[in-house]
Design an enzyme around this catalytic site. Structure first.
Site, PDB file in Angstrom:
ATOM      1  N   PRO A 116      18.996  -7.920 -22.942  1.00 51.14           N
ATOM      2  CA  PRO A 116      19.063  -9.073 -23.088  1.00 51.14           C
ATOM      3  C   PRO A 116      18.136  -9.887 -22.790  1.00 51.14           C
ATOM      4  CG  PRO A 116      21.427  -8.870 -22.432  1.00 51.14           C
ATOM      5  CD  PRO A 116      20.691  -7.556 -22.138  1.00 51.14           C
ATOM      6  N   ARG A 136       9.027   5.587 -37.748  1.00 52.60           N
ATOM      7  CA  ARG A 136       8.430   5.346 -38.703  1.00 52.60           C
ATOM      8  C   ARG A 136       7.009   4.856 -38.968  1.00 52.60           C
ATOM      9  NH1 ARG A 136       9.878   1.119 -41.180  1.00 52.60           N
ATOM     10  NH2 ARG A 136      10.114   2.095 -43.492  1.00 52.60           N
ATOM     11  N   ASP A 175       6.819  -3.070 -46.116  1.00 55.07           N
ATOM     12  CA  ASP A 175       8.786  -3.264 -46.016  1.00 55.07           C
ATOM     13  C   ASP A 175       8.309  -4.663 -45.557  1.00 55.07           C
ATOM     14  OD1 ASP A 175       9.808  -1.411 -45.495  1.00 55.07           O
ATOM     15  OD2 ASP A 175       8.573  -0.232 -44.125  1.00 55.07           O
TER      16      ASP A 175
HETATM   17  C1  LIG Z   1      26.991  -5.686 -20.909  1.00 57.18           C
HETATM   18  S1  LIG Z   1      25.285  -5.531 -20.861  1.00 57.18           S
HETATM   19  C2  LIG Z   1      25.037  -6.429 -19.685  1.00 57.18           C
HETATM   20  C3  LIG Z   1      24.124  -8.168 -19.498  1.00 57.18           C
HETATM   21  C4  LIG Z   1      23.565  -8.471 -18.329  1.00 57.18           C
HETATM   22  N1  LIG Z   1      25.098  -9.257 -17.593  1.00 57.18           N
HETATM   23  C5  LIG Z   1      23.402 -10.122 -19.282  1.00 57.18           C
HETATM   24  O1  LIG Z   1      23.965 -11.513 -18.817  1.00 57.18           O
HETATM   25  O2  LIG Z   1      22.261 -10.294 -18.779  1.00 57.18           O
HETATM   26  C6  LIG Z   1      24.444  -4.173 -20.181  1.00 57.18           C
HETATM   27  C7  LIG Z   1      23.286  -3.518 -20.665  1.00 57.18           C
HETATM   28  O3  LIG Z   1      23.298  -3.028 -21.840  1.00 57.18           O
HETATM   29  C8  LIG Z   1      22.136  -2.936 -22.762  1.00 57.18           C
HETATM   30  N2  LIG Z   1      21.751  -4.462 -23.585  1.00 57.18           N
HETATM   31  C9  LIG Z   1      22.579  -5.149 -24.020  1.00 57.18           C
HETATM   32  N3  LIG Z   1      22.550  -6.066 -24.564  1.00 57.18           N
HETATM   33  C10 LIG Z   1      21.311  -5.307 -25.258  1.00 57.18           C
HETATM   34  C11 LIG Z   1      20.463  -6.478 -26.664  1.00 57.18           C
HETATM   35  N4  LIG Z   1      20.488  -7.120 -26.902  1.00 57.18           N
HETATM   36  N5  LIG Z   1      19.143  -6.022 -26.099  1.00 57.18           N
HETATM   37  C12 LIG Z   1      18.695  -4.926 -25.520  1.00 57.18           C
HETATM   38  N6  LIG Z   1      19.481  -4.188 -24.340  1.00 57.18           N
HETATM   39  C13 LIG Z   1      21.038  -5.154 -24.273  1.00 57.18           C
HETATM   40  C14 LIG Z   1      21.359  -3.076 -21.400  1.00 57.18           C
HETATM   41  O4  LIG Z   1      20.163  -2.506 -21.127  1.00 57.18           O
HETATM   42  C15 LIG Z   1      21.826  -3.859 -20.742  1.00 57.18           C
HETATM   43  O5  LIG Z   1      20.901  -3.900 -18.876  1.00 57.18           O
END
Ligand SMILES: C[S@@+](CC[C@H](N)C(=O)[O-])C[C@H]1O[C@@H](n2cnc3c(N)ncnc32)[C@H](O)[C@@H]1O
Length: 253
Positions: A90, A155, A170
């Protein structure tokens, strides 16, 4: 394109990879997805790949070593040109259509799915060369983000969509939201398809669609419109849309 996905839940991908357009792309050899179970690189008999965070705090953190070993097994021979090694996070750059197009130009991608509280920071610092988020919200794992990226990228690969023009019209592809779409029946519960779409005049249809796309984008995503280079025709259409909106409530929104 080949995509290696590192995950502790490879089974999550079964339905996704065996359905619809993604299934067909795999069958045609346009897309190859190699699922790597990170647990195969755990060096303990319980196959555990996570541990408590140093310094305390909630949850578990995925350890660096199994992820490093998994990537190294995929890329033997140090110094070779590395494909994008992407950590789903994230905290990464936010995924969009432009990034999907950029990734579609690659021959290979490696996607690393975090879970729990995330991954040991050393993966981010010393192993990956890219970090991508699919939006400003937190999911339980990187598996859904990996599927989102594979789907959006696939795609765009040549030969995947029956009519490649579909992808170029799109939403976002041309910087605008797409115009409204209709299919049969022509009249549904007294709701009629716009007359212009039935007239057979391609130029009129093109102009109507462009006007609709501009109007939708202007109403819903003016931020997109601000970034777009408008043609003289677009300016005319938009001026008309804005003038009408000033005089009356535009119908249909
Ligand atoms: C619960 S999340 C960890 C979040 C982390 N503690 C933080 O606050 O940045 C667990 C995993 O989900 C994935 N993940 C969660 N949200 C995501 C998002 N919006 N985009 C991409 N990957 C995400 C990532 O691989 C991350 O390591």
């Amino acid at each position: 394109m080949r995509v290696d996905v590192l995950t502790i839940f490879p089974e999550m991908f079964t339905g996704f990879l065996n359905t619809s357009i993604i299934k067909r792309a795999r069958e045609q050899g346009i897309l190859t997805v190699n699922l790597v179970d990170i647990r195969d690189y755990a060096r303990n008999k319980h196959r555990s790949v996570d541990d408590y965070p140093f310094g305390g705090g909630p949850g578990m953190v995925m350890q660096a070593e199994p992820i490093f070993l998994a990537v190294e097994a995929l890329l033997p021979g140090a110094g070779a040109v590395r494909p994008p090694i992407i950590l789903l996070s994230p905290q990464g750059e936010v995924f969009n259509q432009a990034l999907a197009s950029e990734l579609a130009g690659q021959e290979r991608l490696i996607l690393i799915c975090g879970h729990y509280e995330g991954v040991d920071e050393r993966v981010r610092q010393f192993l990956v060369n890219r970090e991508i988020s699919i939006g400003d919200y937190v999911l339980t794992g990187g598996e859904l983000p990996a599927m989102v990226i594979i789907d959006a990228v696939t795609r765009l690969l040549p030969g995947v969509l029956g009519d490649p023009a579909g992808a170029t019209e799109d939403s976002f592809a041309m910087g605008l939201l797409e115009y409204p779409q209709y299919t049969r029946p022509r009249s549904f519960r007294g709701l009629e398809v716009p007359e212009v779409l039935l007239c057979g005049n391609h130029e009129q249809i093109r102009l109507w669609r462009r006007q609709q796309a501009l109007e939708r984008t202007w109403r819903r995503r003016p931020d997109l419109l601000a970034k777009l280079e408008l043609s003289p025709e677009d300016r005319r259409l938009l001026a008309d849309i804005i003038r009408r909106a000033g005089n009356e409530d535009l119908p249909g929104e």
